[in-house]
Design an enzyme around this catalytic site. Sequence first.
Site, PDB file in Angstrom:
ATOM      1  N   VAL A  91     -15.907 -23.253 -18.225  1.00 53.52           N
ATOM      2  CA  VAL A  91     -16.234 -24.633 -17.489  1.00 53.52           C
ATOM      3  C   VAL A  91     -17.471 -24.571 -16.668  1.00 53.52           C
ATOM      4  O   VAL A  91     -18.314 -25.475 -16.513  1.00 53.52           O
ATOM      5  CB  VAL A  91     -15.052 -25.217 -16.639  1.00 53.52           C
ATOM      6  CG1 VAL A  91     -15.139 -26.377 -16.044  1.00 53.52           C
ATOM      7  CG2 VAL A  91     -13.835 -25.380 -17.677  1.00 53.52           C
ATOM      8  N   GLU A 144     -13.871 -11.403 -15.711  1.00 48.94           N
ATOM      9  CA  GLU A 144     -13.317 -12.030 -14.378  1.00 48.94           C
ATOM     10  C   GLU A 144     -12.764 -10.788 -13.663  1.00 48.94           C
ATOM     11  O   GLU A 144     -12.099  -9.983 -14.303  1.00 48.94           O
ATOM     12  CB  GLU A 144     -12.108 -13.004 -14.835  1.00 48.94           C
ATOM     13  CG  GLU A 144     -12.596 -14.271 -15.343  1.00 48.94           C
ATOM     14  CD  GLU A 144     -12.101 -15.460 -15.064  1.00 48.94           C
ATOM     15  OE1 GLU A 144     -11.158 -15.627 -14.090  1.00 48.94           O
ATOM     16  OE2 GLU A 144     -12.182 -16.502 -15.729  1.00 48.94           O
ATOM     17  N   GLY A 174      -5.122 -20.293 -17.290  1.00 44.96           N
ATOM     18  CA  GLY A 174      -5.163 -21.617 -16.404  1.00 44.96           C
ATOM     19  C   GLY A 174      -4.213 -21.542 -15.211  1.00 44.96           C
ATOM     20  O   GLY A 174      -3.890 -22.807 -14.853  1.00 44.96           O
ATOM     21  N   GLY A 175      -3.764 -20.237 -14.865  1.00 44.88           N
ATOM     22  CA  GLY A 175      -2.714 -20.201 -13.867  1.00 44.88           C
ATOM     23  C   GLY A 175      -1.457 -20.662 -14.158  1.00 44.88           C
ATOM     24  O   GLY A 175      -0.593 -20.435 -13.348  1.00 44.88           O
ATOM     25  N   ARG A 210     -14.882 -17.026 -24.339  1.00 41.30           N
ATOM     26  CA  ARG A 210     -15.376 -18.354 -24.843  1.00 41.30           C
ATOM     27  C   ARG A 210     -16.176 -18.814 -23.650  1.00 41.30           C
ATOM     28  O   ARG A 210     -16.519 -18.115 -22.642  1.00 41.30           O
ATOM     29  CB  ARG A 210     -14.160 -19.440 -24.775  1.00 41.30           C
ATOM     30  CG  ARG A 210     -13.607 -19.343 -23.467  1.00 41.30           C
ATOM     31  CD  ARG A 210     -12.618 -20.406 -23.288  1.00 41.30           C
ATOM     32  NE  ARG A 210     -11.626 -20.184 -22.193  1.00 41.30           N
ATOM     33  CZ  ARG A 210     -11.997 -20.340 -20.661  1.00 41.30           C
ATOM     34  NH1 ARG A 210     -13.120 -20.910 -20.299  1.00 41.30           N
ATOM     35  NH2 ARG A 210     -11.023 -20.229 -19.762  1.00 41.30           N
ATOM     36  N   GLU A 248       1.428  -7.069 -11.687  1.00 42.22           N
ATOM     37  CA  GLU A 248       0.378  -6.632 -10.855  1.00 42.22           C
ATOM     38  C   GLU A 248       0.512  -6.525  -9.608  1.00 42.22           C
ATOM     39  O   GLU A 248       0.937  -7.433  -8.810  1.00 42.22           O
ATOM     40  CB  GLU A 248      -1.183  -6.943 -11.280  1.00 42.22           C
ATOM     41  CG  GLU A 248      -1.489  -6.753 -12.787  1.00 42.22           C
ATOM     42  CD  GLU A 248      -2.589  -7.530 -13.229  1.00 42.22           C
ATOM     43  OE1 GLU A 248      -3.364  -6.954 -14.136  1.00 42.22           O
ATOM     44  OE2 GLU A 248      -3.052  -8.450 -12.464  1.00 42.22           O
ATOM     45  N   LYS A 307      -9.463 -22.993 -10.702  1.00 39.05           N
ATOM     46  CA  LYS A 307     -10.820 -23.177 -10.077  1.00 39.05           C
ATOM     47  C   LYS A 307     -11.292 -24.634  -9.805  1.00 39.05           C
ATOM     48  O   LYS A 307     -10.978 -25.595 -10.468  1.00 39.05           O
ATOM     49  CB  LYS A 307     -11.981 -22.614 -11.042  1.00 39.05           C
ATOM     50  CG  LYS A 307     -11.651 -20.953 -11.214  1.00 39.05           C
ATOM     51  CD  LYS A 307     -12.711 -20.559 -12.535  1.00 39.05           C
ATOM     52  CE  LYS A 307     -12.003 -19.073 -12.819  1.00 39.05           C
ATOM     53  NZ  LYS A 307     -12.908 -18.864 -14.030  1.00 39.05           N
ATOM     54  N   VAL A 335      -3.271  -8.583  -4.889  1.00 33.81           N
ATOM     55  CA  VAL A 335      -4.510  -8.208  -3.901  1.00 33.81           C
ATOM     56  C   VAL A 335      -4.497  -9.026  -2.950  1.00 33.81           C
ATOM     57  O   VAL A 335      -4.850 -10.511  -3.285  1.00 33.81           O
ATOM     58  CB  VAL A 335      -5.915  -8.054  -4.897  1.00 33.81           C
ATOM     59  CG1 VAL A 335      -7.046  -7.877  -3.963  1.00 33.81           C
ATOM     60  CG2 VAL A 335      -5.591  -7.154  -5.977  1.00 33.81           C
ATOM     61  N   ASN A 379     -12.668 -13.778 -20.574  1.00 36.52           N
ATOM     62  CA  ASN A 379     -12.368 -15.086 -21.247  1.00 36.52           C
ATOM     63  C   ASN A 379     -13.499 -14.888 -22.552  1.00 36.52           C
ATOM     64  O   ASN A 379     -14.854 -14.851 -22.201  1.00 36.52           O
ATOM     65  CB  ASN A 379     -12.814 -16.040 -20.386  1.00 36.52           C
ATOM     66  CG  ASN A 379     -11.590 -16.608 -19.335  1.00 36.52           C
ATOM     67  OD1 ASN A 379     -10.514 -16.381 -19.758  1.00 36.52           O
ATOM     68  ND2 ASN A 379     -11.979 -16.631 -18.170  1.00 36.52           N
TER      69      ASN A 379
END
Length: 452
Positions: free
Chosen positions: A295, A275, A164-165, A292, A200, A237, A203, A290
């Site tokens: 959203v 993702e 979730g960031g 699951r 990382e 998102k 990008v 993910n």
Amino acid sequence: MFKKVLIANRGEIAVRIIRTCQKLNIRTVAIYSEADVDSLHVKHADEAFLIGKPPVAESYLKVDTILEVAKQAGVDAIHPGYGLLSENARFARACVEAGISFIGPSPEVIERMGSKIAARTAMQTAGVPVIPGSDVALADEEEAVHLARKFGYPVMLKASAGGGGIGMQLVRNDEEMRKAFAGNQKRATSFFGDGTMFLEKAVENPRHIEVQIAADHHGHVVHLWERDCSIQRRHQKVVEEAPSPFVDEALREKIGQLAVKAAKAIDYRNLGTVECLVDGEKNIYFLEMNTRLQVEHPVTEEITGIDLVEWQLLIAAGEQLPYAQHEIPLQGHAIEVRIYAEDPVTFFPSPGMIKRFTLPEGEGIRHEYAISEGYKVTPFYDPMVAKLIVSADTRGEAIQRLGRALKQYEIEGIKTNIPMLKQVINHPVFQAGEATTAFVTNHLKVKTGRNP
């Protein structure tokens, strides 16, 4: 098929799961906190149980209490929804040990993919490209500085258990790294109980593109095309669409095959999302998996005509996937926007009583929500209160339909991000299908500071 399912979640996703269960003649059990007495998921379920006070730690995260309710209600399966306990391996394992089917992958896979470092390692072993970065936990800020210099700034400093960031920060030099490391580690420990950090290479201006996969217990794995989730604020998102306007047929084939390869490499079962970041040269980099329902799953449903919650239930019940890869449709275009109870400029939460709630209607318009007039939006939960999904034959038509729907969308008593969403869809960069993850920062009049 299952006879009774408990939804271990709240809000719009609980309502969404209940709807499919009702279609399949499966009885449903809702759980709710004291703050969610008036939520629609409580009213729509066949049974509902109060499980605690408003804070999630005292209600929706209480594994033992939820399992007690499940046993009391006599359910044979639990659907975790998204967020909360949906990617909690301990919860999935407790369900299995209690003799209750967990509608999702195995606890072992959840655990493995829950560690971004372990996920990176698994993907590298499988030959799935990952972003250059550290493959073990960072010992301290000095090691972080050393590796950042090795890979070259800018880098993304990340929490291995993050989501979730949260616990993720762009770092451009040594000074920023030394300032960011301890704070991010502390934040990750607070949110996830795990302060493990890695980094990382950043990008620059990528597209955030994810692939929906489905895998049954009979060896079948398919993908259901991609979603473009590049429009984000604070790494979360806001607008999602399918298919991606950036992805051509060759890239679609490549990224779909990579997602299937990733799922097979870890012996995945049920629905999941791979993702990726895709750069301007269309190089694909695995980001995370993910384990699951997402959203944004409705946009995939709209372009395929497939009920993804139904597929979750079928797979968990041991049935084979209804379609082979070549049978999965790809028709039209769909866009989803998340309606947040927040200030459209600062992104700060905006709790309060909903005094008016009127939704646009018409062809190609879909809503997901659990609120109503008189409902009190509290600060205890994620500020997303609804989702608006539109679909049409073409992307241009979908954008026009979304614009009309947002003009007709009425919600009073709280501030929402609808003004920001209008900015997004009216912007020429978005309309041209050229948005990257830097879109909000580069093109919108917003303040991107963190919530207090």
